[in-house]
Enzyme design. Sequence first.
Site, PDB file in Angstrom:
ATOM      1  N   GLU A 424       0.837  -1.184   0.000  1.00 14.00           N
ATOM      2  CA  GLU A 424       0.000   0.000   0.000  1.00 14.00           C
ATOM      3  C   GLU A 424       0.882   1.248   0.000  1.00 14.00           C
ATOM      4  OE1 GLU A 424      -1.623   0.123   3.856  1.00 14.00           O
ATOM      5  OE2 GLU A 424      -2.478   2.116   3.652  1.00 14.00           O
ATOM      6  N   ASP A 497      -0.423  -1.219   6.208  1.00 15.17           N
ATOM      7  CA  ASP A 497      -0.162  -0.647   7.526  1.00 15.17           C
ATOM      8  C   ASP A 497      -1.030  -1.306   8.580  1.00 15.17           C
ATOM      9  OD1 ASP A 497       1.735   1.117   6.715  1.00 15.17           O
ATOM     10  OD2 ASP A 497       0.325   2.756   6.321  1.00 15.17           O
ATOM     11  N   ASP A 499      -2.964  -0.014  10.563  1.00 18.43           N
ATOM     12  CA  ASP A 499      -3.970   0.941  11.048  1.00 18.43           C
ATOM     13  C   ASP A 499      -5.295   0.726  10.327  1.00 18.43           C
ATOM     14  OD1 ASP A 499      -3.548   1.813   8.524  1.00 18.43           O
ATOM     15  OD2 ASP A 499      -2.805   3.812   9.066  1.00 18.43           O
ATOM     16  N   ASP A 501      -6.859   2.337   7.863  1.00 14.22           N
ATOM     17  CA  ASP A 501      -6.826   2.336   6.399  1.00 14.22           C
ATOM     18  C   ASP A 501      -6.221   1.045   5.872  1.00 14.22           C
ATOM     19  OD1 ASP A 501      -8.081   4.681   5.986  1.00 14.22           O
ATOM     20  OD2 ASP A 501      -6.264   5.879   5.632  1.00 14.22           O
TER      21      ASP A 501
END
Length: 634
Positions: A424, A497, A499, A501
């Site tokens: 990403e 990641d 997180d 997103d």
Amino acid sequence: MSHYDASNIEVLEGLEAVRKRPGMYIGTTSLEGVHHLVWEIVDNGIDEVMAGFADEVTVEIHPDNIVRVTDNGRGIPVDIQQKTKRPAVETVFTVLHAGGKFSGDSYKVSGGLHGVGAAVVNALSSFLEIRIHRNGKIYHQRYERGVVQKDLEVVGKTDHTGTEVLFRPDEAIFHEGIDFDYQKLATRIQELAYLNKNLKISITDFRPEEPITKIFQYSGGIKSYVSYLNENKTVLYDEPIYLMGEQDDIEVELALQHTDGYHMNLVSFANYIHTHEGGTHDSGFKAGLTRAINDYARRNDYLKEQDENFLGEDVREGLTAIISIKHPDPQFEGQTKTKLGNSEVRTIVDRIFSEHFERFLMENPSVGKKIIDKAFLAAKARIAAKRAREVTRKKSGLEISNLPGKLADCSSNDPEKNELFIVEGDSAGGSAKQGRSRLFQAILPIRGKILNVEKASIDRILANEEIRALFTAMGTGFGEEFDVSKARYHKLIIMTDADVDGAHIRTLLLTLLFRYMKPALEAGYVYAAMPPLYEVRQGKSSIYLDSDEELERHLASLPANTKPAIQRYKGLGEMNADQLWETTMNPQTRRLTQISIDDAQEADRVMNMLMGENVSPRRDFIEENAHYVQDIDL
Ligand code: TTJ
């Protein structure tokens, strides 16, 4: 212990054999194998439920990855056996293949896949303890690496019966560590609850400060399972259709319901094992469904004489179905041994299904009409799509000769060794390109949110640049032409990641893979990279940690006067190429989780929910996951 007779030596030799070649007994010493130990134990408790002597099983994960499993059954017998002169329960936990002997006539939950027994779990555990409630007494025994530490002894009184097993997988055996994945355990436990309508089963994770508990009990069984899978879809009729039957000791249970969607979702089980690769129960059901609907449509004049029959794919469009069969001697075939091979099952499922289904349609003509209307729509769309394909066939653009420009390919030509990282963001993609081992690791950066394939037509999907790049890089083709044997990489590693997103992108990717690359999931080609959250550096050495708890524990363990440098990674993009290699890409030091088809199915379900019209389950989900879903972009 004064029992150094022949049988004792055999026991020790047996344990040694298991510890020497654990893979032979549990398939793998990866994290997968660690979870496998839990299923070995849980299956025994469920067998006691299936035999009608218990109705509840509990599973607990305690700090330090100690697992506790209980049932409220009869308790494993403790009487001294003639042959071994040892308590029966000790034999169960120390002699290989003693597992099947105490299961009576019920089907073993574990079926053909594992079922290697409690002694194998014991041998591969740093310690294992049992408490048997039986005869008004609590019996206790402890083992370490499978070896009896003390004779079975009475440690108290009790007013009930049941079996309790406590164990900790041995870190010396499992090379990826022994960290249990709560979600993975919970998903299978929920599945087991759907498959056993008499079972109440719970899972509790005591490792976090606030323990998490889930209790599963579905009196509707697989019918509830269909409703669950369809929760966020628009269904064509209210109640799932449910039926069951038996022939030649083979039990068949089926539940199905049509939605207005375009995909079929057929989930099948044999002896509680998810048969990902399908098999004779699937094909019997499909044959019965196609024939029954065509017969019904002819008889009721929906199909006129000049009309062609519906194809299987027409009557399956938008269908959610679950088949669960139980067979006294299941044959599991296929690459992952999850394809049911018993040929007699095909005709039995076909017959039981079509008899019940034909009667159902006769008694419920309004449902019959809805199913036929859907099949007409599907047939029309199929014919239109075929015409469109004939026009575009010439050039789909997915040939490997058009490898995407963003792909940094590897130099080796060995798909078995090659890895494709889907990364990403451009900055992480840049570090990954620099840090990788160019020989066998390829990098495909993707930008922003990937298209949600649940809500997109095939031509939009095929027009999406990120998706095209992925399928072209993989070399598998797309749709009907998809061929997993052409895969250019046998590891497809999603690197996002840690997180919100990142989780969202991973969910979107898994949905895509679940719908359009299922054979790759089934082949075990799909993985998620697990970047760490913290780096703690002291002088030249670094340690990487995954959670706040681990960080605290590590810092507490350091000598008082040390001042380590702590870095918290907000994203992959913050790591330089060396760090990314060291923590996330280097096969020697990284951790990967293999994504199973169940994980992907769950992602697909979540996607439907997040995208669906129904607001309340979405709100529930976001609240339930509020600790990491701060701001989800729908
Ligand atoms: C066998 O036949 C006599 C009565 O007890 C039967 C028995 O062994 N039941 C039984 C085994 N209940 N529970 C188990 C069991 C439960 C767990 C969690 C783990 C293991 C290895 C066995």
